[in-house]
Design a protein around this motif. Structure first.
Motif, PDB file in Angstrom:
ATOM      1  N   THR A  48       0.721  -1.138   0.206  1.00  0.00           N
ATOM      2  CA  THR A  48      -0.229  -0.038  -0.063  1.00  0.00           C
ATOM      3  C   THR A  48       0.743   1.280  -0.129  1.00  0.00           C
ATOM      4  O   THR A  48       2.181   1.272   0.573  1.00  0.00           O
ATOM      5  N   GLN A  49       0.325   2.388  -0.574  1.00  0.00           N
ATOM      6  CA  GLN A  49       0.925   3.549  -0.488  1.00  0.00           C
ATOM      7  C   GLN A  49      -0.220   4.560  -0.086  1.00  0.00           C
ATOM      8  O   GLN A  49      -1.522   4.499  -0.390  1.00  0.00           O
ATOM      9  N   TYR A  65      -3.491   3.795  -2.116  1.00  0.00           N
ATOM     10  CA  TYR A  65      -3.305   2.837  -3.239  1.00  0.00           C
ATOM     11  C   TYR A  65      -2.826   1.481  -2.752  1.00  0.00           C
ATOM     12  O   TYR A  65      -1.866   0.998  -2.282  1.00  0.00           O
ATOM     13  N   HIS A  66      -3.573   0.262  -3.104  1.00  0.00           N
ATOM     14  CA  HIS A  66      -3.749  -1.028  -2.406  1.00  0.00           C
ATOM     15  C   HIS A  66      -3.410  -1.882  -3.715  1.00  0.00           C
ATOM     16  O   HIS A  66      -4.068  -1.784  -4.488  1.00  0.00           O
ATOM     17  N   THR A  67      -2.189  -2.496  -3.760  1.00  0.00           N
ATOM     18  CA  THR A  67      -1.806  -3.371  -4.582  1.00  0.00           C
ATOM     19  C   THR A  67      -2.350  -4.790  -4.300  1.00  0.00           C
ATOM     20  O   THR A  67      -2.292  -5.335  -3.216  1.00  0.00           O
ATOM     21  N   HIS A  69      -2.358  -8.832  -5.902  1.00  0.00           N
ATOM     22  CA  HIS A  69      -1.991  -9.856  -7.064  1.00  0.00           C
ATOM     23  C   HIS A  69      -2.883 -11.164  -7.023  1.00  0.00           C
ATOM     24  O   HIS A  69      -3.262 -11.566  -6.087  1.00  0.00           O
ATOM     25  N   SER A 110      -8.330   1.016 -10.199  1.00  0.00           N
ATOM     26  CA  SER A 110      -7.956   2.270 -10.979  1.00  0.00           C
ATOM     27  C   SER A 110      -7.056   1.467 -12.146  1.00  0.00           C
ATOM     28  O   SER A 110      -6.820   2.116 -13.106  1.00  0.00           O
ATOM     29  N   SER A 111      -6.320   0.149 -11.820  1.00  0.00           N
ATOM     30  CA  SER A 111      -5.587  -0.168 -12.925  1.00  0.00           C
ATOM     31  C   SER A 111      -5.513  -1.875 -12.776  1.00  0.00           C
ATOM     32  O   SER A 111      -5.482  -2.182 -11.784  1.00  0.00           O
ATOM     33  N   THR A 128      -4.385  -2.418  -8.991  1.00  0.00           N
ATOM     34  CA  THR A 128      -4.363  -1.379  -8.086  1.00  0.00           C
ATOM     35  C   THR A 128      -5.607  -0.945  -7.800  1.00  0.00           C
ATOM     36  O   THR A 128      -6.561  -0.557  -8.516  1.00  0.00           O
ATOM     37  N   GLU A 130      -7.761   2.054  -5.595  1.00  0.00           N
ATOM     38  CA  GLU A 130      -7.544   3.157  -5.115  1.00  0.00           C
ATOM     39  C   GLU A 130      -8.787   3.459  -4.199  1.00  0.00           C
ATOM     40  O   GLU A 130      -9.827   3.318  -4.669  1.00  0.00           O
TER      41      GLU A 130
END
Length: 138
Positions: A48-49, A65-67, A69, A110-111, A128, A130
């Motif tokens: 996360t960011q 922003y949470h990734t 996988h 978002s992506s 990602t 958001e």
């Protein structure tokens, strides 16, 4: 609790409670762990960011922003993309509940990127999510 941890917990809760997601990935394969996943398919909650949005002097708005996988052993990227679509739909089902003191004002996928893993047998989706989180002070 930190906003990013609350988001991660709410996100996992939403995914395991969404039949369209668990039809593709068993609930016990929706994980938070550090090493490469063994189950196939699986969803790994990732990095996360947090970014201060700068929208108020109280500094109560944070964009996270949470990734996520996605891992699937398959001959194509089709299964990974289906899981990504199910995650997107799960996010559209309503705002995530972050618990007391936090409000999820918005969330979206978002992506999304779907990669062929170097092992030649695995699809790796990198999504990602958001979210705009507001500290409510409760």
């Amino acid at each position: 609790m930190s906003a990013d941890l609350a988001l991660q917990q709410a996100l996992r809760a939403r995914l395991v409670a969404t039949p369209a997601v668990t039809a593709l990935v068993p609930a016990d394969a929706i994980l938070d762990r550090h090493h490469r996943p063994a189950p196939s398919p699986c969803i790994v909650l990732g990095e996360t960011q947090e970014v201060d949005t700068g929208t108020s002097l109280q500094r109560r708005h944070t964009r996270i922003y949470h990734t996520v996988h996605v891992w699937v052993r398959e001959p194509s990227t089709e299964g990974g993309k289906a899981i990504g679509a199910a995650i997107r739909a799960a996010l559209r089902a309503g705002r995530l509940d972050l618990g007391a003191g936090l409000h999820c004002a918005d969330q979206r996928l978002s992506s999304a990127r779907y990669l062929r893993d170097p092992d030649g047998e695995t699809t790796h989706g990198v999504l990602t999510i958001e979210a705009l989180v507001v500290e409510t002070g409760a």
